[in-house]
Design a protein around this motif. Structure first.
Motif, PDB file in Angstrom:
ATOM      1  N   SER A  24      17.393  23.897  45.633  1.00 26.56           N
ATOM      2  CA  SER A  24      16.377  24.184  44.616  1.00 26.56           C
ATOM      3  C   SER A  24      15.417  23.020  44.424  1.00 26.56           C
ATOM      4  O   SER A  24      14.499  23.096  43.617  1.00 26.56           O
ATOM      5  CB  SER A  24      17.056  24.535  43.286  1.00 26.56           C
ATOM      6  OG  SER A  24      17.952  23.512  42.911  1.00 26.56           O
ATOM      7  N   ASP A  28      12.836  22.552  41.532  1.00 26.82           N
ATOM      8  CA  ASP A  28      13.373  21.961  40.291  1.00 26.82           C
ATOM      9  C   ASP A  28      13.062  20.472  40.168  1.00 26.82           C
ATOM     10  O   ASP A  28      13.405  19.855  39.167  1.00 26.82           O
ATOM     11  CB  ASP A  28      14.853  22.304  40.061  1.00 26.82           C
ATOM     12  CG  ASP A  28      15.822  21.650  41.024  1.00 26.82           C
ATOM     13  OD1 ASP A  28      15.411  20.748  41.775  1.00 26.82           O
ATOM     14  OD2 ASP A  28      16.998  22.059  41.013  1.00 26.82           O
ATOM     15  N   ASP A  84      19.467  19.632  44.751  1.00 22.35           N
ATOM     16  CA  ASP A  84      18.657  19.817  43.544  1.00 22.35           C
ATOM     17  C   ASP A  84      18.260  18.495  42.903  1.00 22.35           C
ATOM     18  O   ASP A  84      18.625  17.419  43.390  1.00 22.35           O
ATOM     19  CB  ASP A  84      19.377  20.747  42.540  1.00 22.35           C
ATOM     20  CG  ASP A  84      20.755  20.228  42.132  1.00 22.35           C
ATOM     21  OD1 ASP A  84      20.985  18.999  42.187  1.00 22.35           O
ATOM     22  OD2 ASP A  84      21.597  21.065  41.753  1.00 22.35           O
ATOM     23  N   HIS A  86      19.212  17.143  40.178  1.00 22.31           N
ATOM     24  CA  HIS A  86      20.321  16.380  39.596  1.00 22.31           C
ATOM     25  C   HIS A  86      20.949  15.449  40.636  1.00 22.31           C
ATOM     26  O   HIS A  86      21.182  14.276  40.381  1.00 22.31           O
ATOM     27  CB  HIS A  86      21.383  17.320  39.018  1.00 22.31           C
ATOM     28  CG  HIS A  86      20.797  18.547  38.396  1.00 22.31           C
ATOM     29  ND1 HIS A  86      19.963  18.464  37.311  1.00 22.31           N
ATOM     30  CD2 HIS A  86      20.868  19.858  38.729  1.00 22.31           C
ATOM     31  CE1 HIS A  86      19.549  19.698  37.002  1.00 22.31           C
ATOM     32  NE2 HIS A  86      20.092  20.553  37.856  1.00 22.31           N
ATOM     33  N   ARG A 110      26.864  19.797  36.432  1.00 21.69           N
ATOM     34  CA  ARG A 110      25.479  20.222  36.635  1.00 21.69           C
ATOM     35  C   ARG A 110      25.166  21.459  35.791  1.00 21.69           C
ATOM     36  O   ARG A 110      24.005  21.765  35.553  1.00 21.69           O
ATOM     37  CB  ARG A 110      25.208  20.503  38.113  1.00 21.69           C
ATOM     38  CG  ARG A 110      24.950  19.231  38.906  1.00 21.69           C
ATOM     39  CD  ARG A 110      24.516  19.567  40.313  1.00 21.69           C
ATOM     40  NE  ARG A 110      25.562  20.282  41.027  1.00 21.69           N
ATOM     41  CZ  ARG A 110      25.362  21.109  42.039  1.00 21.69           C
ATOM     42  NH1 ARG A 110      24.128  21.359  42.464  1.00 21.69           N
ATOM     43  NH2 ARG A 110      26.373  21.707  42.651  1.00 21.69           N
ATOM     44  N   ASN A 111      26.223  22.151  35.358  1.00 20.69           N
ATOM     45  CA  ASN A 111      25.968  23.371  34.572  1.00 20.69           C
ATOM     46  C   ASN A 111      25.364  23.056  33.206  1.00 20.69           C
ATOM     47  O   ASN A 111      24.408  23.710  32.785  1.00 20.69           O
ATOM     48  CB  ASN A 111      27.258  24.184  34.422  1.00 20.69           C
ATOM     49  CG  ASN A 111      27.751  24.696  35.767  1.00 20.69           C
ATOM     50  OD1 ASN A 111      27.014  24.657  36.755  1.00 20.69           O
ATOM     51  ND2 ASN A 111      28.989  25.161  35.812  1.00 20.69           N
ATOM     52  N   VAL A 114      21.786  21.201  33.940  1.00 19.79           N
ATOM     53  CA  VAL A 114      20.600  22.039  34.189  1.00 19.79           C
ATOM     54  C   VAL A 114      20.216  22.800  32.923  1.00 19.79           C
ATOM     55  O   VAL A 114      19.034  23.008  32.639  1.00 19.79           O
ATOM     56  CB  VAL A 114      20.808  22.996  35.394  1.00 19.79           C
ATOM     57  CG1 VAL A 114      21.744  24.147  35.068  1.00 19.79           C
ATOM     58  CG2 VAL A 114      19.466  23.516  35.894  1.00 19.79           C
ATOM     59  N   TYR A 318      28.449  30.305  34.220  1.00 20.19           N
ATOM     60  CA  TYR A 318      27.360  30.032  35.161  1.00 20.19           C
ATOM     61  C   TYR A 318      27.589  30.748  36.490  1.00 20.19           C
ATOM     62  O   TYR A 318      28.708  30.789  37.013  1.00 20.19           O
ATOM     63  CB  TYR A 318      27.270  28.511  35.421  1.00 20.19           C
ATOM     64  CG  TYR A 318      26.186  28.155  36.428  1.00 20.19           C
ATOM     65  CD1 TYR A 318      24.864  27.987  36.028  1.00 20.19           C
ATOM     66  CD2 TYR A 318      26.486  28.026  37.789  1.00 20.19           C
ATOM     67  CE1 TYR A 318      23.872  27.696  36.945  1.00 20.19           C
ATOM     68  CE2 TYR A 318      25.489  27.730  38.710  1.00 20.19           C
ATOM     69  CZ  TYR A 318      24.187  27.571  38.286  1.00 20.19           C
ATOM     70  OH  TYR A 318      23.201  27.288  39.197  1.00 20.19           O
ATOM     71  N   LYS A 320      25.325  31.134  40.372  1.00 15.91           N
ATOM     72  CA  LYS A 320      24.176  30.539  41.070  1.00 15.91           C
ATOM     73  C   LYS A 320      22.937  31.409  40.972  1.00 15.91           C
ATOM     74  O   LYS A 320      21.817  30.924  41.156  1.00 15.91           O
ATOM     75  CB  LYS A 320      24.533  30.241  42.531  1.00 15.91           C
ATOM     76  CG  LYS A 320      23.599  29.263  43.245  1.00 15.91           C
ATOM     77  CD  LYS A 320      23.639  27.872  42.596  1.00 15.91           C
ATOM     78  CE  LYS A 320      22.821  26.831  43.347  1.00 15.91           C
ATOM     79  NZ  LYS A 320      23.629  25.973  44.235  1.00 15.91           N
ATOM     80  N   GLN A 323      20.005  29.978  39.143  1.00 12.87           N
ATOM     81  CA  GLN A 323      19.056  29.027  39.730  1.00 12.87           C
ATOM     82  C   GLN A 323      17.684  29.680  39.949  1.00 12.87           C
ATOM     83  O   GLN A 323      16.672  28.994  40.047  1.00 12.87           O
ATOM     84  CB  GLN A 323      19.619  28.490  41.045  1.00 12.87           C
ATOM     85  CG  GLN A 323      18.708  27.549  41.790  1.00 12.87           C
ATOM     86  CD  GLN A 323      19.428  26.814  42.901  1.00 12.87           C
ATOM     87  OE1 GLN A 323      20.225  25.917  42.638  1.00 12.87           O
ATOM     88  NE2 GLN A 323      19.178  27.206  44.142  1.00 12.87           N
ATOM     89  N   LYS A 326      14.122  29.334  37.381  1.00  8.67           N
ATOM     90  CA  LYS A 326      13.091  28.314  37.206  1.00  8.67           C
ATOM     91  C   LYS A 326      11.725  28.686  37.787  1.00  8.67           C
ATOM     92  O   LYS A 326      10.700  28.516  37.122  1.00  8.67           O
ATOM     93  CB  LYS A 326      13.593  26.982  37.766  1.00  8.67           C
ATOM     94  CG  LYS A 326      14.601  26.335  36.802  1.00  8.67           C
ATOM     95  CD  LYS A 326      15.256  25.109  37.351  1.00  8.67           C
ATOM     96  CE  LYS A 326      16.523  25.391  38.126  1.00  8.67           C
ATOM     97  NZ  LYS A 326      17.495  26.289  37.485  1.00  8.67           N
TER      98      LYS A 326
HETATM   99  N1  ARG Z   1      20.459  23.832  40.905  1.00  7.48           N
HETATM  100  C1  ARG Z   1      21.328  24.483  39.991  1.00  7.48           C
HETATM  101  C2  ARG Z   1      20.533  25.476  39.138  1.00  7.48           C
HETATM  102  O1  ARG Z   1      19.376  25.371  39.110  1.00  7.48           O
HETATM  103  C3  ARG Z   1      21.990  23.478  39.110  1.00  7.48           C
HETATM  104  C4  ARG Z   1      23.316  23.905  38.585  1.00  7.48           C
HETATM  105  C5  ARG Z   1      24.266  24.007  39.701  1.00  7.48           C
HETATM  106  N2  ARG Z   1      25.606  24.210  39.263  1.00  7.48           N
HETATM  107  C6  ARG Z   1      26.504  24.642  40.121  1.00  7.48           C
HETATM  108  N3  ARG Z   1      27.706  24.795  39.656  1.00  7.48           N
HETATM  109  N4  ARG Z   1      26.228  24.942  41.334  1.00  7.48           N
HETATM  110  O2  ARG Z   1      21.069  26.382  38.529  1.00  7.48           O
END
Ligand code: ARG
Length: 459
Positions: A24, A28, A84, A86, A110-111, A114, A318, A320, A323, A326
């Motif tokens: 991403s 992102d 990404d 992060h 990352r959850n 983001v 969460y 994917k 993602q 955005k």
């Molecule tokens: N790039 C991911 C997004 O935009 C960030 C979160 C990713 N988390 C994960 N568990 N893969 O949603």
């Protein structure tokens, strides 16, 4: 080779196509400032709670500022392999400060990362929409004030209905835009809770202080449920929904401008700054900006429907899929801000043709309702009968290809012999608008009151 963030469990790296679909960073990276702000708040909190040493936290905080300036200077090499924003930031931080960088991700995922980045970004866009709307309201208000008592035709079905005032028509948009603004204010208030510290989904066993990070990032409070925190994209949907309604309003004025600026209407003249010529027809001045503004809702509503469809049926927490949120929101926000700026410029620069408006207001039997109302008041006819008498007079005028005030007294009396000379006073458009003094009505006195009210509100 295996991933540097989770390589432990993996023997090989991803397929090239997997990298292409999964990464991403191409979009992102727009969240870099929010990502770094979130990480700095997190690091400071980890130090304050004794989870990190202050030496490590300071190195991290400084390193993050270096990353920020590298990105802002355009000296940052974003890597698709790092997926990404992060992981791009964290990886660069490791180059800069060494192993301490690896401690930043303590008590975080990352959850929630983001979720907080994106909320901060959308919150800024609410603020941008609010100020863009304020500027546009002021542009409409200036038009309303200049022509508070200018008479123009009011339409229903795009057919002449009753005379109204230019100021009243302009203020109708001020009302719509004020509601749009309050929708962004309302959405902003609701989204202003901080998801940071929800971690992957369940919270964390580290003694973090979520109130501290929430405050540092300008949130009113932390979110109260970790599962909801990482699953929720309502804030983005509310932003898109408010944007869609706003863009719909813009499209309606855009359509009016397209009609009004035509040679057949000539109600307004658009400035050269907001029109284009034709490569073949030398006389042309096309209202391209208005046409594009009429179209932009298609794009913003498209993004809204896309995100609803992405979120629909997603089991907690969460996935994917999220993602994909955005690009839709980025495009819708960019589109809305550009649309607000363009409309503000166009409204500010347009000039209404007062004479044409007045002439047009008098055509199409626009004062027929005034005549019917006079028959009720002066002759005490039931409204339904007055309507019938007036309809007969309109048909008579139409057959003679004249307007209502052009009918002679004899002709009037041939339809209803109670009609007196006094009738002519209600057939003029100026008298017509002056008489509509009910609260919220089009009379110049009422419009002046509303202009004054909006001037107080908008400063
Ligand atoms: N790039 C991911 C997004 O935009 C960030 C979160 C990713 N988390 C994960 N568990 N893969 O949603």
């Amino acid at each position: 080779s295996a991933n540097q963030m989770w390589g432990g469990r993996f023997a090989s790296g991803p397929d090239a196509i997997m990298t292409a679909i999964n990464a991403s960073i191409g979009f992102d990276q727009r969240l870099y400032a929010q990502d770094i702000a979130g990480s700095r708040a997190h690091a400071a909190m980890l130090a304050a709670t004794g989870i990190l040493t202050s030496t490590d936290a300071e190195a991290i905080g400084e390193g993050l500022l270096t990353v920020l300036s590298e990105i802002e200077a355009g000296n940052f090499a974003f890597s698709t392999a790092l997926e990404d924003i992060h992981m791009n930031v964290e990886s660069r931080l490791k180059d800069l400060v060494g192993p301490a960088a690896g401690r930043l991700h303590t008590a975080r995922s990352r959850n929630d990362q983001v979720a907080v980045d994106f909320r901060l970004w959308v919150r800024d866009q609410c603020d941008a929409a609010i100020s863009g709307l304020t500027a546009l309201m002021k542009a409409f208000l200036a038009q309303a004030e200049a022509g508070a008592d200018w008479v123009m035709p009011g339409f229903t079905h795009l057919q002449t209905a009753q005379p109204v005032t230019w100021g009243h028509h302009m203020l109708a948009y001020v009302e719509m835009l004020a509601r749009d603004k309050s929708r962004f204010e309302d959405a902003r208030r609701r989204m202003n809770e901080c998801p940071l510290g929800a971690a992957a989904l369940a919270g964390t066993s580290f003694p973090i202080d979520r109130h501290m990070t929430a405050k540092a990032l300008g949130f009113d409070r932390p979110t109260a449920n970790s599962l909801d925190s990482v699953s929720d994209r309502d804030f983005a949907l509310e932003f898109l929904s408010a944007s869609s309604i706003c863009a719909m309003h813009l499209s309606r004025f855009a359509e009016e401008l397209v009609i009004w600026s035509s040679a057949q209407f000539r109600f307004v003249k658009l400035s050269d700054k907001w029109t284009t010529g034709s490569s073949i027809m030398p006389q042309k001045k096309n209202p391209d900006a208005a046409e594009l503004l009429r179209a932009k809702l298609g794009r913003i509503l498209g993004a809204t429907v896309a995100l609803f469809t992405i979120m629909k049926g997603l089991a907690l927490t969460y996935s994917k899929d999220m993602q994909e949120d955005k690009e839709q929101v980025f495009d819708a926000a960019d589109t809305l801000m550009l649309a607000l700026a363009a409309m503000t410029g166009m409204v500010g620069d347009m000039s209404a043709n007062r004479e044409v408006l007045a002439q047009s207001a008098a055509s199409g039997f626009s004062t027929a309702t005034d005549l019917a109302d006079w028959l009720v008041r002066a002759l005490n006819l039931p409204f339904r009968e007055a309507h019938h008498v007036t309809g007969t007079l309109v048909a008579l005028a139409e057959s003679k290809a004249c307007d209502l005030p052009d009918l002679s007294m004899t002709e009037m009396k041939s339809v209803h012999d109670g009609i007196t000379q006094e009738v002519y006073s209600v057939l003029g458009v100026e008298n017509s608008v002056r008489s509509r003094t009910s609260y919220g009505g089009t009379s110049p006195t009422r419009v002046a009151e509303q202009v004054a009210r909006w001037k107080t509100i908008l400063g």
